[in-house]
Design an enzyme around this catalytic site. Sequence first.
Site, short mmCIF file in Angstrom:
data_model
loop_
_atom_site.label_atom_id
_atom_site.label_comp_id
_atom_site.label_asym_id
_atom_site.label_seq_id
_atom_site.Cartn_x
_atom_site.Cartn_y
_atom_site.Cartn_z
N ASP A 86 40.87 81.79 119.41
CA ASP A 86 39.87 80.98 120.11
C ASP A 86 39.76 79.57 119.54
O ASP A 86 38.66 79.03 119.39
CB ASP A 86 38.51 81.68 120.07
N HIS A 118 51.21 59.71 102.00
CA HIS A 118 52.29 58.96 101.37
C HIS A 118 51.83 58.54 99.98
O HIS A 118 50.63 58.30 99.75
CB HIS A 118 52.62 57.69 102.17
N ALA A 164 31.11 62.89 115.80
CA ALA A 164 32.11 61.99 116.37
C ALA A 164 32.33 60.78 115.47
O ALA A 164 31.38 60.19 114.95
CB ALA A 164 31.66 61.53 117.76
N THR A 169 36.75 62.82 103.96
CA THR A 169 37.61 62.58 102.79
C THR A 169 37.41 63.61 101.69
O THR A 169 38.22 63.68 100.76
CB THR A 169 37.33 61.18 102.21
N LYS A 170 36.31 64.40 101.79
CA LYS A 170 36.01 65.38 100.77
C LYS A 170 35.65 66.70 101.42
O LYS A 170 35.29 66.75 102.61
CB LYS A 170 34.84 64.90 99.89
N ARG A 184 29.25 62.25 105.51
CA ARG A 184 28.24 62.72 104.56
C ARG A 184 27.43 63.83 105.22
O ARG A 184 27.35 63.91 106.45
CB ARG A 184 27.31 61.58 104.14
N ARG A 187 22.62 67.65 107.41
CA ARG A 187 21.71 68.77 107.19
C ARG A 187 22.51 70.06 107.18
O ARG A 187 23.72 70.05 107.37
CB ARG A 187 20.62 68.84 108.28
#
Length: 584
Positions: A86, A118, A164, A169-170, A184, A187
């Site tokens: 799915d 890279h 969106a 990055t983490k 970030r 909630r």
Amino acid sequence: MNQPANDDGLFEHCPWLFAAQASDGQRAAQEQWQRRLLAGPGPVRLGADCFVAETAAVHPDVLHLGDRSYIAAHAYVTGDIRTGADCTINPFTVVRGTVTLGDGVRVGAHTSLLGFNHGTAPDLPVHRQPVTSRGITVGDDVWIGSHVVVLDGVTIGDHCVVGAGAVVTKDLPAWTVAAGNPARRIRDRRETGGEGPSPAHVLGTSHPGPRASADRRPALAALAEELAAFAGTARAQAPDLLDRCRQPGTGHYVDRPGVQPTVRAHCDAVEIADLLLRDVPPRLSAAEHVERLRALQDPATGLVPEYGAAPPLPGPAGLPDDDGAAAYHVLCVGYALDLLGSSFAHPVHAVRGTTADRLVRHLAALPWRDRAWHAGAWVDSWATAAHWNLRLGAEAAAPGALEALFGWLHTHADPWTGLWGSPTPEAGRLQMVNGYYRLTRGSFAQFGLPVPYAERAIDTVLDHARDPRHFAPGRENACNVLDVIHPLWLCARQTGHRSEEARAWAADRLTAALRRWHPGRGFAFGPTPDGSGPGREPGLQGTEMWLAIIWLLADVLGLADVLGYRPRGIHRPGPAPAAAAKPS
């Protein structure tokens, strides 16, 4: 480029329609295309009922698609790509490198999952740098919005929502709602309709979500502006509103000038201050408010009498059988203390000793047939007392009693109406629906449990909401509107049944509710058939209730975030903070 078998490209761009609408010829063409993929140079495994658009650039080293997964038009898929069941890779999405998706992962259009990188060492030109790949891992039940970029090495936990345009990055822990560049945490997803942006606002999907259809968006935008203006006005006027109802000398609170002080009025003041000021009512510190409220509790029974009244006598199943103040004080004093960072000084002993047998006998004896509100209110107070006992680390009641409560409620809910009780000739379904709100508020909602027959309950509540005896202009009051919108909100946690009708009703009521504000005085409760209650004079009870109602109405429409508050007390929409135990 391969030309799609369906000339208009419908299934290429909307592959979720393929299973239900494709012709035999289109199914044969898709099977032929999948056979070509399976014969390609890299290992390819496609589960049952998968769809891969012919316009997608699919050149994998490894491709494993789980059952009912699809790759839509113009997606770019290379590398080692493995999905669970799915999963959806929507149009113009890029999935490259090493990418592993769990079950039920939705990836929005124009999103890039880049599971490679890279090197950037200064001694080599970029085009000669080695390619590295730590890979991207996405858990189960994840929604990634449009135009998102997820970089190599990231793990997105189960149940996450990524808004969106985010750049991830983490790692994101499970249940995170995230947005922004870099992404970030907004909630926890389980905090439904919390103070941060909701998924409907941040995902930017081109498909109308469950909260707003395209043709209603301009009206909702205007309503959002009106909500924001209202919230600013109410916040600015809250200190004067609370001072107006504070009795000089004693420091007690009255619902409105000219009436006697009540325990409930003090609790309403605490709730209003928390909603609008995120603080305690002025002139007393939090510690002083706590001291006054805790001192009201009778140590022997754990019940709270009205000012100047004798401690109430417990009934056969713990709580008094009447609709008096002591039963409601279990709710309002307990939640006011909770908002102040405190709790009752003693367990509610009157409930703590209730056995399962006595509770079941009492439930059966409640007046469900003609006074379902009274019966539901009693359940609300009893279950809330059990909740406070658990929060204090005590037994909720005698062993098995709390389980007996939920067992009895499940086996006595009407499968045709989803409610408890019966309509009456005089008031129709008013007693049933109002009793349903009180009953489910203290039991299923407070303990975070699903209600039985949610779709049938929505049918009954929406039918009741059209009754002109209670909802014609000039006849609505806070109790009746709250007792419709909270059940609709609660049942919508389980089903999308008749959601558009619920939103239409909410939009109408929200527009009317915002116009009920009296500058500097708040909201009036509204008219009642017998003239009882606070009536048409603005006061603390009406203000506290309508503030909660406005949040619920707005949240059904996906607009609650603009208010800047969320009820945390007696009219909190979701489960109460976790107790020491929960019915199994």
